[in-house]
Design a protein around this motif. Sequence first.
Motif, PDB file in Angstrom:
ATOM      1  N   LEU A   1       0.729  -1.121   0.010  1.00  0.00           N
ATOM      2  CA  LEU A   1       0.005  -0.017   0.054  1.00  0.00           C
ATOM      3  C   LEU A   1       0.937   1.170   0.067  1.00  0.00           C
ATOM      4  O   LEU A   1       1.970   1.168   0.746  1.00  0.00           O
ATOM      5  N   VAL A   2       0.289   2.011  -0.678  1.00  0.00           N
ATOM      6  CA  VAL A   2       1.042   3.396  -0.720  1.00  0.00           C
ATOM      7  C   VAL A   2       0.842   4.165   0.452  1.00  0.00           C
ATOM      8  O   VAL A   2       1.964   5.040   1.135  1.00  0.00           O
ATOM      9  N   TYR A   3      -0.054   4.133   1.181  1.00  0.00           N
ATOM     10  CA  TYR A   3      -0.347   4.933   2.532  1.00  0.00           C
ATOM     11  C   TYR A   3      -0.803   3.631   3.377  1.00  0.00           C
ATOM     12  O   TYR A   3      -1.723   3.541   4.096  1.00  0.00           O
ATOM     13  N   PRO A   4       0.138   2.969   4.129  1.00  0.00           N
ATOM     14  CA  PRO A   4       0.133   2.096   5.197  1.00  0.00           C
ATOM     15  C   PRO A   4      -0.289   2.648   6.428  1.00  0.00           C
ATOM     16  O   PRO A   4      -0.889   2.126   7.111  1.00  0.00           O
ATOM     17  N   GLU A   5       0.085   4.017   6.581  1.00  0.00           N
ATOM     18  CA  GLU A   5      -0.458   4.687   7.941  1.00  0.00           C
ATOM     19  C   GLU A   5      -1.959   4.838   8.002  1.00  0.00           C
ATOM     20  O   GLU A   5      -2.425   5.315   9.051  1.00  0.00           O
ATOM     21  N   PHE A   6      -2.666   4.747   7.140  1.00  0.00           N
ATOM     22  CA  PHE A   6      -4.223   4.976   7.119  1.00  0.00           C
ATOM     23  C   PHE A   6      -4.861   3.617   7.982  1.00  0.00           C
ATOM     24  O   PHE A   6      -4.347   2.741   7.529  1.00  0.00           O
ATOM     25  N   LYS A   7      -5.577   4.229   9.113  1.00  0.00           N
ATOM     26  CA  LYS A   7      -6.442   3.205   9.827  1.00  0.00           C
ATOM     27  C   LYS A   7      -7.718   4.027   9.919  1.00  0.00           C
ATOM     28  O   LYS A   7      -7.654   5.083  10.324  1.00  0.00           O
ATOM     29  N   GLU A   8      -8.760   3.130   9.462  1.00  0.00           N
ATOM     30  CA  GLU A   8      -9.761   3.468   9.485  1.00  0.00           C
ATOM     31  C   GLU A   8     -10.529   4.124  10.996  1.00  0.00           C
ATOM     32  O   GLU A   8     -11.318   5.065  11.197  1.00  0.00           O
ATOM     33  N   ASP A   9     -10.002   3.006  11.984  1.00  0.00           N
ATOM     34  CA  ASP A   9     -10.247   3.488  13.357  1.00  0.00           C
ATOM     35  C   ASP A   9      -9.703   4.840  13.954  1.00  0.00           C
ATOM     36  O   ASP A   9     -10.101   5.172  15.024  1.00  0.00           O
ATOM     37  N   ILE A  10      -8.381   5.201  13.119  1.00  0.00           N
ATOM     38  CA  ILE A  10      -7.722   6.212  13.654  1.00  0.00           C
ATOM     39  C   ILE A  10      -8.342   7.608  13.025  1.00  0.00           C
ATOM     40  O   ILE A  10      -8.948   8.687  13.549  1.00  0.00           O
ATOM     41  N   HIS A  11      -8.454   7.389  11.583  1.00  0.00           N
ATOM     42  CA  HIS A  11      -8.681   8.503  10.531  1.00  0.00           C
ATOM     43  C   HIS A  11     -10.073   8.767  10.423  1.00  0.00           C
ATOM     44  O   HIS A  11     -10.530   9.981  10.026  1.00  0.00           O
ATOM     45  N   GLY A  12     -10.932   7.728  10.424  1.00  0.00           N
ATOM     46  CA  GLY A  12     -12.436   7.757  10.387  1.00  0.00           C
ATOM     47  C   GLY A  12     -13.281   8.486  11.389  1.00  0.00           C
ATOM     48  O   GLY A  12     -12.972   7.520  12.820  1.00  0.00           O
ATOM     49  N   ILE A  13     -14.114   9.169  11.382  1.00  0.00           N
ATOM     50  CA  ILE A  13     -14.856   9.772  12.491  1.00  0.00           C
ATOM     51  C   ILE A  13     -16.476  10.024  11.980  1.00  0.00           C
ATOM     52  O   ILE A  13     -16.626   9.841  10.848  1.00  0.00           O
ATOM     53  N   ASP A  14     -17.454   9.873  12.888  1.00  0.00           N
ATOM     54  CA  ASP A  14     -18.710  10.364  12.674  1.00  0.00           C
ATOM     55  C   ASP A  14     -18.803  11.753  12.093  1.00  0.00           C
ATOM     56  O   ASP A  14     -18.176  12.589  12.516  1.00  0.00           O
ATOM     57  N   SER A  15     -19.759  11.976  11.220  1.00  0.00           N
ATOM     58  CA  SER A  15     -20.058  13.371  10.873  1.00  0.00           C
ATOM     59  C   SER A  15     -20.633  14.330  11.693  1.00  0.00           C
ATOM     60  O   SER A  15     -21.298  13.809  12.699  1.00  0.00           O
ATOM     61  N   PHE A  16     -20.146  15.585  11.607  1.00  0.00           N
ATOM     62  CA  PHE A  16     -20.947  16.627  12.502  1.00  0.00           C
ATOM     63  C   PHE A  16     -20.917  17.962  11.720  1.00  0.00           C
ATOM     64  O   PHE A  16     -20.831  18.078  10.402  1.00  0.00           O
ATOM     65  N   GLU A  17     -22.198  18.764  11.970  1.00  0.00           N
ATOM     66  CA  GLU A  17     -22.213  19.950  11.247  1.00  0.00           C
ATOM     67  C   GLU A  17     -21.116  20.981  11.121  1.00  0.00           C
ATOM     68  O   GLU A  17     -20.400  20.996  12.441  1.00  0.00           O
ATOM     69  N   ILE A  18     -20.386  21.255  10.146  1.00  0.00           N
ATOM     70  CA  ILE A  18     -19.376  22.157   9.969  1.00  0.00           C
ATOM     71  C   ILE A  18     -19.725  23.565  10.605  1.00  0.00           C
ATOM     72  O   ILE A  18     -20.572  24.066  10.038  1.00  0.00           O
ATOM     73  N   PRO A  19     -18.958  24.101  11.443  1.00  0.00           N
ATOM     74  CA  PRO A  19     -19.422  25.572  12.209  1.00  0.00           C
ATOM     75  C   PRO A  19     -18.938  26.620  10.957  1.00  0.00           C
ATOM     76  O   PRO A  19     -18.261  26.480  10.099  1.00  0.00           O
ATOM     77  N   PRO A  20     -19.805  27.713  10.808  1.00  0.00           N
ATOM     78  CA  PRO A  20     -19.602  28.757   9.820  1.00  0.00           C
ATOM     79  C   PRO A  20     -18.241  29.424  10.088  1.00  0.00           C
ATOM     80  O   PRO A  20     -18.061  29.913   8.852  1.00  0.00           O
ATOM     81  N   ASP A  21     -17.827  29.322  11.167  1.00  0.00           N
ATOM     82  CA  ASP A  21     -16.359  30.023  11.144  1.00  0.00           C
ATOM     83  C   ASP A  21     -15.213  29.214  10.699  1.00  0.00           C
ATOM     84  O   ASP A  21     -13.994  29.531  10.651  1.00  0.00           O
TER      85      ASP A  21
END
Length: 334
Positions: A106-126
């Motif tokens: 893999l080109v990016y073995p550093e990627f881990k779903e349990d680390i980099h993946g999070i549940d979505s939230f509303e992006i604040p306007p600022d």
Amino acid sequence: DGVWFDEEIPGRAWYPEMSSRLLDKDGRFIWSAAPQSATQELFELHTRAEEQEKLPPAERTVEEFLLTLAANPHISERKKQQLAEKLSPEERKVRIEGEFAILSYLVYPEFKEDIHGIDSFEIPPDWCLYMWLDPGRVVCATAFIAVPPPTHPWHPCKFMFDELYLQQSSAPIWGEAAASKVGQLQFEMFGIDHNYGRQHEQSGDNIEEMYNEQLAKHGLYARQGGNRFNWGSDNPKTREEKLRAWLQIQPNGKPILYYFKDRCRWVKTEFTRFHRKIEPKTMKIMDDVMKRNNHLMDDLGMAAVHGCEYVKPKHDEDRQPFSKFQAWLSRMDP
């Protein structure tokens, strides 16, 4: 009635060709192999099986059965140990533990779903927003990045909060889809892969200009560049290096890059399938990458090289006037 592949089959045409022969009799496909040759099709079946484990058995189209040498009761521990001593650590993972060799490429073995993946939230306007585009007809991919202000606890993290992954696309198709995603959001900059964008269609039209026209037509505006794209880095090695740095855990215990798991399905797919080329005879990992599953990877690479630094958003009244081209379009549209 059935097809059985024993061991990995090189060549992308075999699996879809044989699968099509099963349709009229609703046949079964069995593929048994030690996953050591980085066969992409076998790995994709593996990932589909993992995704379908949550479904009821009757709804699954793929099931996986892991039979490892380590768990084989008919081979003595002494024989297993003798084999293990002859293998490299990478070979032991594949031949004894059943791990896919492709994971080592893999080109990016550093990627881990349990680390980099999070549940979505509303992006604040600022928060500051960026959009990065990898244009294409077969796949047209877009990554949307949000950056919190320096006073926020998540600073300096970057959040991929949405994506577009359009297959068999065109500039007008992308324009409609992008407009529905952007809505009334305010963006700091739109970036594009200029290496592809500067090419021309068979009609003679410049690809980048076709996408600039879509920005103007749909009123998509960024503070840097207005209704036009800025150029992203076209250096693959630099993009790879910078994106890898975004994935690595920082001294604060967090990576730079996170993504919304429920909105960005394709970015996970590409991270787990984008791999380097393999020398077939020696199985040596090459420095070049496979030109597959790399569209959002290019977007994120451009974003990482740019840095996507925080700039405080301006209010609607601070936006510059529409471009002359957009004003002309508005007069022409019925």
